[in-house]
Each structure stands twice: as C-alpha cells, then as structure tokens.
Design a protein around this motif. Sequence first.
Motif, mmCIF file in Angstrom:
data_model
loop_
_atom_site.group_PDB
_atom_site.id
_atom_site.type_symbol
_atom_site.label_atom_id
_atom_site.label_comp_id
_atom_site.label_asym_id
_atom_site.label_seq_id
_atom_site.Cartn_x
_atom_site.Cartn_y
_atom_site.Cartn_z
ATOM 1 N N SER A 15 0.762 -1.092 0.092
ATOM 2 C CA SER A 15 -0.105 -0.161 0.037
ATOM 3 C C SER A 15 0.663 1.136 0.178
ATOM 4 O O SER A 15 2.114 1.229 0.294
ATOM 5 C CB SER A 15 -1.010 -0.053 1.275
ATOM 6 N N ASN A 16 0.295 2.334 -0.476
ATOM 7 C CA ASN A 16 1.102 3.593 -0.368
ATOM 8 C C ASN A 16 1.161 4.209 1.117
ATOM 9 O O ASN A 16 0.172 4.192 1.891
ATOM 10 C CB ASN A 16 0.246 4.899 -1.157
ATOM 11 N N HIS A 17 2.321 4.826 1.335
ATOM 12 C CA HIS A 17 2.688 5.448 2.679
ATOM 13 C C HIS A 17 3.252 6.713 2.483
ATOM 14 O O HIS A 17 3.747 7.052 1.521
ATOM 15 C CB HIS A 17 3.592 4.824 3.680
ATOM 16 N N SER A 18 2.656 7.648 3.089
ATOM 17 C CA SER A 18 3.405 9.166 3.304
ATOM 18 C C SER A 18 4.358 9.245 4.292
ATOM 19 O O SER A 18 4.561 8.779 5.080
ATOM 20 C CB SER A 18 2.288 10.177 3.664
ATOM 21 N N SER A 33 7.511 16.282 1.590
ATOM 22 C CA SER A 33 6.542 15.197 1.673
ATOM 23 C C SER A 33 6.338 14.760 0.408
ATOM 24 O O SER A 33 6.271 15.169 -0.577
ATOM 25 C CB SER A 33 5.151 15.705 2.247
ATOM 26 N N ASN A 34 6.343 13.251 0.524
ATOM 27 C CA ASN A 34 5.871 12.174 -0.779
ATOM 28 C C ASN A 34 5.404 11.262 -0.429
ATOM 29 O O ASN A 34 5.471 10.689 0.855
ATOM 30 C CB ASN A 34 7.502 12.010 -1.389
ATOM 31 N N VAL A 35 4.919 10.395 -1.369
ATOM 32 C CA VAL A 35 3.850 8.995 -1.249
ATOM 33 C C VAL A 35 4.819 8.350 -1.991
ATOM 34 O O VAL A 35 4.834 8.372 -3.398
ATOM 35 C CB VAL A 35 2.539 9.272 -1.394
ATOM 36 N N HIS A 36 5.070 6.891 -1.575
ATOM 37 C CA HIS A 36 5.389 5.862 -2.511
ATOM 38 C C HIS A 36 5.017 4.529 -1.803
ATOM 39 O O HIS A 36 4.703 4.362 -0.527
ATOM 40 C CB HIS A 36 6.945 5.919 -2.710
#
Length: 434
Positions: free
Chosen positions: A380-383, A391-394
Amino acid sequence: MIYRILKFTDLHSGEEDKQKVLENVKSNISFRGSNLWILACAIVVASIGLNVNSTAVIIGAMLISPLMGPIIGAGFGLGIYDSELVKKALKNLFIATIVSLVVSTTYFYLSPFKETQSELLARTSPNIYDLLIAFFGGLVGVIAITRVEKGNPIPGVAIATALMPPLCTAGYGLAIGNLKFFFGALFLYTINCVFICISTFLIVKYLKYPAVKQVDSKRQKQIKYGMTALTLVMMIPSVFFAYKLFDEKKNKQKIDLFIEKEFVKKGFTVVYKKINANSNPKNIELAFLRHNFNPTEIKSLNKSLADYQIENTVLTIQQDTTDIKKYILDQINSGKSNLYAKDIAITQLKNEIASNKYNNKALLGEIKIIFPEIENISISNHSFNKNTDSSNVHPVLIYESKAALSDPSKQKLKMWLQKRLSKEKIEVYKQETN
C-alpha cells in the motif's frame, strides 16, 4: 422483397384524414386567450428551472409549452403553398417569441439569483448536434400529428426539440446585459424553429398533401431554393460551434490527463482548478493542499505541457495560502461552501482510494513465480515527511517468508515492482514474526 420493405415503411399506413390534420394544425397556431396564458406560465416555470438548475422543472415547462403549434403550421403552409397560413403562423410565432422574451427577461431581472448555472450555459453555444436533434425531433412530431393513433411521441418531441429553454436563456442574457448569451441562445431557438419547419415541409410533401392553389414550377423552385439556402445559413455556424466544442473537450481531456499524471498520481491534492480557454495564451491555474513548488519545478511542469500536446497554454500554481484561504472564504460567502467542501472531500477520497489500489492477490501470484519462497505480501502507499515541503508518497511492500531475501534478490524484487507498478521508488520489508 422490395415491395414488402416499401410497404413495411410506408407512412401512408395509419394516416389520418388530411383535411382533419390541417384543421388540427390551424387550430393550434393562434396565440390568444388561454394559449397566451399557458405560454407565459410555461416561460416562468422554465426560467425558474434554469435559475435553480433543475432539469425536472425545465422538462415540465417544455411539456406544457404550446410553441410547437405555429412552427408546424409554417411548415404545413409552405408544403401546401398556403401563403395565408404561413403568414398567420409566422405572425403568431413572432408574438409568442416576444411574449416569451419579455416574461423571461422580467423574471431574471427581478430574481435575486443571477448566477450562470450549467443549464443556462448549455443553451448559449449551439452546434450541429442541436440542428440534428431539431430536424429529427421535428420529423417525429409531424409524423405523429398525421397519424390516426397519435401515440406518445408528442411529449418526447416537446422535450427533445427544447424550444423553451433557449428563449428563457435569451431573456437571461438581456436581464444581465450579456449579449453573447442573448444571441447564442436566440440562434439555438432559431435553429430549432427552422429545422422543425423544414422537417414538417418534407413530410407534407412526402405524404402529398394537396396544394390550396396551383403554383407554377418557378414558384415551387423558389421555395425549395429558399429553404436550401436557409438550411446552409444555419448549418455553417452550427458546424463551427460543433468543431469548437470538440476542440475544447479534447483540450480539457489533455489537461485532465496532465493533472492526473503529474500531480494526482504523485500524491498531490488539487484543491483549486481554473482553466481559462479564452485568454491568449490559455491559462491553467492550480492550487494544492500542502505542497509548494519552486520556480524550477514550475518551469519544468510548463515545459512538460508540450508532452501532452497542450499548446499555447501557461500553467500557474497558486501558492499563496492567504489567497487560497480568501478563495475558500469567497466560496462560503457566495453560498457555495457546502458544494466546495464536498468537492474537496470527494477529491481527497478519490486520491486516497486510487493511491492505495493495489491487487495484492494478483501481485502475489506473479511474485511467487520469480520468488517461490515468498508466502504472502501486503502493499500500500505510505506518506513520508508529512507536513513538510518535501512530503512524498510511495508504495511499501511487506512480505512473509521463512527466511529474509538476500540483498540481490531484494534489489531484483524492487526493480521488478518499479517496472510493474510504474513507480520511481518502492520500499520492501520482511514481516517480523514474534
């Protein structure tokens, strides 16, 4: 075989007596007494529907409108070369049009709500599709009128040909002093009238209604050439508007794709979007929930517009939080706060759902082919670095196995996932067991 097909499609079958049809048509032309009151009330109902953006109310107004009568009458008059019938029909259509404009203009002038709703905007830029709807809708209406069994097409024709809303929109344009709205809506109304009249003329000629008097071939040709010229005059701007509409929709799709790929898929929440297609160059203005872009990033994003074939367009990113707050306050003050809040909530939820949408079961099946030792996965995606400019999401993948993957295998899994999910960065961890 051909005879059977012709008989099957013959409009003479089930046809009402021609004299009776003509009497019925003539009786529906006049706008006196009750007809005028019904028209005025229908105009008010349609104006309210457009004002509050209610499709149901607009449809109701179209159903009770008596505007079709004189238009059908003009078509019949041309078809049977009855100049008196044509004059009477056009005179009554003119009266109905003026009354409708006066009533709708008065309503919108007095109404405290002057906002341009989507139902109003839809009637300001007619195109070739409106022409086709008017023509084929008119055909259905005339065919139904000439039948013994009228059936239920007439209400549908009243809705499809939509004579009331353009007139009300023209009144709205006059009330707010917007001549572009006025002429655009009036042109749509004219298109509807002309092509309903043309379709009526064609059916009358096809069913061979007798002429009221003998007309020489020269006069008949003049009428046919006149109608052909009128058709072309209406078609040319309609085709132009249709091309313009197609171009706008195509450009909007490109812009939506650009925003989706460059921002939404990267975890940036768009809270404000405004596209000005009338400026030169065109402008896309965006604002984001919690991210600031530096000048280099904005310049790079503007260059990437060409990759999406978005030409003559400048991207502007609104990063002043004061201006964003002012925009939200303006929305609240103008009575749109609930709708705007819902839009933000829906956007955030859509982004969240899309960003976490991974088919764990399908991915596990593919991964086990390459790494049989992996028993289960969760991705799943995590911030990361929340509440900061960086800030980024991957995606983060957690796997279950008896033994941890070796560093080369772990790197191989990362590279495979990056390619498989089209992601620049992915982290992989083994689930720790107690």
